[in-house]
Design a protein around this motif. Structure first.
Motif, short mmCIF file in Angstrom:
data_model
loop_
_atom_site.label_atom_id
_atom_site.label_comp_id
_atom_site.label_asym_id
_atom_site.label_seq_id
_atom_site.Cartn_x
_atom_site.Cartn_y
_atom_site.Cartn_z
N CYS A 1 -0.47 -13.72 -7.86
CA CYS A 1 -0.82 -12.36 -7.99
C CYS A 1 -0.21 -11.47 -6.58
O CYS A 1 -0.78 -11.61 -5.66
CB CYS A 1 -2.33 -12.05 -7.97
N HIS A 2 0.44 -10.62 -7.10
CA HIS A 2 1.05 -9.55 -6.05
C HIS A 2 0.83 -8.32 -6.47
O HIS A 2 0.52 -7.87 -7.67
CB HIS A 2 2.71 -9.90 -5.85
N ILE A 3 0.82 -7.41 -5.41
CA ILE A 3 0.57 -6.04 -5.78
C ILE A 3 1.76 -5.19 -6.46
O ILE A 3 2.94 -5.46 -6.03
CB ILE A 3 0.50 -5.09 -4.41
N SER A 4 1.46 -4.70 -7.69
CA SER A 4 2.50 -3.95 -8.35
C SER A 4 2.42 -2.60 -8.40
O SER A 4 3.36 -1.82 -9.00
CB SER A 4 2.39 -4.68 -9.94
N GLU A 5 1.28 -2.28 -8.07
CA GLU A 5 1.02 -0.55 -8.28
C GLU A 5 0.03 -0.09 -7.21
O GLU A 5 -0.99 -0.77 -6.95
CB GLU A 5 0.77 -0.15 -9.55
N PHE A 6 0.09 1.05 -6.75
CA PHE A 6 -0.88 1.86 -5.94
C PHE A 6 -1.37 3.00 -6.61
O PHE A 6 -0.49 3.67 -7.33
CB PHE A 6 -0.50 2.20 -4.57
N ASN A 7 -2.81 3.17 -6.40
CA ASN A 7 -3.27 4.28 -7.03
C ASN A 7 -4.18 4.95 -5.84
O ASN A 7 -4.83 4.35 -5.17
CB ASN A 7 -4.34 4.23 -8.11
N VAL A 8 -3.90 6.31 -5.54
CA VAL A 8 -4.69 6.96 -4.74
C VAL A 8 -5.48 8.02 -5.08
O VAL A 8 -5.22 8.83 -5.97
CB VAL A 8 -3.70 7.74 -3.67
N SER A 9 -6.86 8.05 -4.24
CA SER A 9 -7.71 9.15 -5.11
C SER A 9 -7.17 10.66 -4.48
O SER A 9 -6.56 10.54 -3.63
CB SER A 9 -9.35 8.87 -4.15
N GLY A 10 -7.78 11.60 -5.12
CA GLY A 10 -7.62 12.77 -4.98
C GLY A 10 -7.61 13.11 -3.59
O GLY A 10 -7.06 14.16 -2.88
N SER A 11 -8.69 12.64 -2.94
CA SER A 11 -9.00 13.01 -1.58
C SER A 11 -8.23 12.39 -0.67
O SER A 11 -8.15 12.66 0.55
CB SER A 11 -10.67 12.86 -1.33
N GLY A 12 -7.38 11.18 -1.07
CA GLY A 12 -6.53 10.61 -0.13
C GLY A 12 -7.42 9.48 0.84
O GLY A 12 -6.89 8.93 1.59
N THR A 13 -8.53 9.60 0.31
CA THR A 13 -9.59 8.50 1.11
C THR A 13 -9.62 6.99 0.74
O THR A 13 -9.94 6.16 1.27
CB THR A 13 -11.14 9.07 1.09
N TRP A 14 -9.22 6.81 -0.55
CA TRP A 14 -9.39 5.69 -0.97
C TRP A 14 -7.93 5.06 -1.79
O TRP A 14 -7.36 6.13 -2.26
CB TRP A 14 -10.54 5.55 -2.25
N ILE A 15 -7.62 4.08 -2.01
CA ILE A 15 -6.59 3.57 -2.65
C ILE A 15 -7.05 2.09 -3.52
O ILE A 15 -7.75 1.50 -2.88
CB ILE A 15 -5.21 2.95 -1.45
N THR A 16 -6.57 2.05 -4.49
CA THR A 16 -6.54 0.81 -5.42
C THR A 16 -5.27 0.15 -5.71
O THR A 16 -4.31 0.97 -5.60
CB THR A 16 -7.35 1.16 -6.65
N THR A 17 -5.15 -1.07 -5.73
CA THR A 17 -4.11 -1.63 -6.05
C THR A 17 -4.09 -2.44 -7.48
O THR A 17 -5.38 -2.69 -7.93
CB THR A 17 -3.46 -2.77 -5.32
#
Length: 85
Positions: free
Chosen positions: A37-53
């Protein structure tokens, strides 16, 4: 100030940097899982404080990571699960 995040190599070094200069702010390694399992996508919160992959293996396994951005740190997530998500 604009920033970016990217996975830069086969080790899955995740790098956060200034944009557009690309000056590195910090980086961490989030290893591949045993099923690949590898990172295929990043998502960033509107505040820029959090990232999910989003992680995928291409063979039915999936997972995700939750990252804090300052400093860049993996807080939690699911390394890998099998099946449709």
């Amino acid at each position: 100030m604009s920033q970016f995040v990217e996975a830069i190599d086969d080790r899955q070094t995740v790098r956060r940097g200034h944009w557009p200069s690309r000056e590195v702010i910090d980086e961490i390694v989030i290893p591949l899982t045993h099923a690949g399992c590898h990172i295929s996508e990043f998502n960033v919160s509107g505040s820029g404080t959090w990232i999910t992959t989003e992680r995928i293996s291409g063979q039915g396994e999936w997972g995700y990571d939750v990252l804090r951005t300052a400093p860049l740190l993996r807080i939690g997530g699911v390394d890998e699960c099998r099946g449709v998500y």
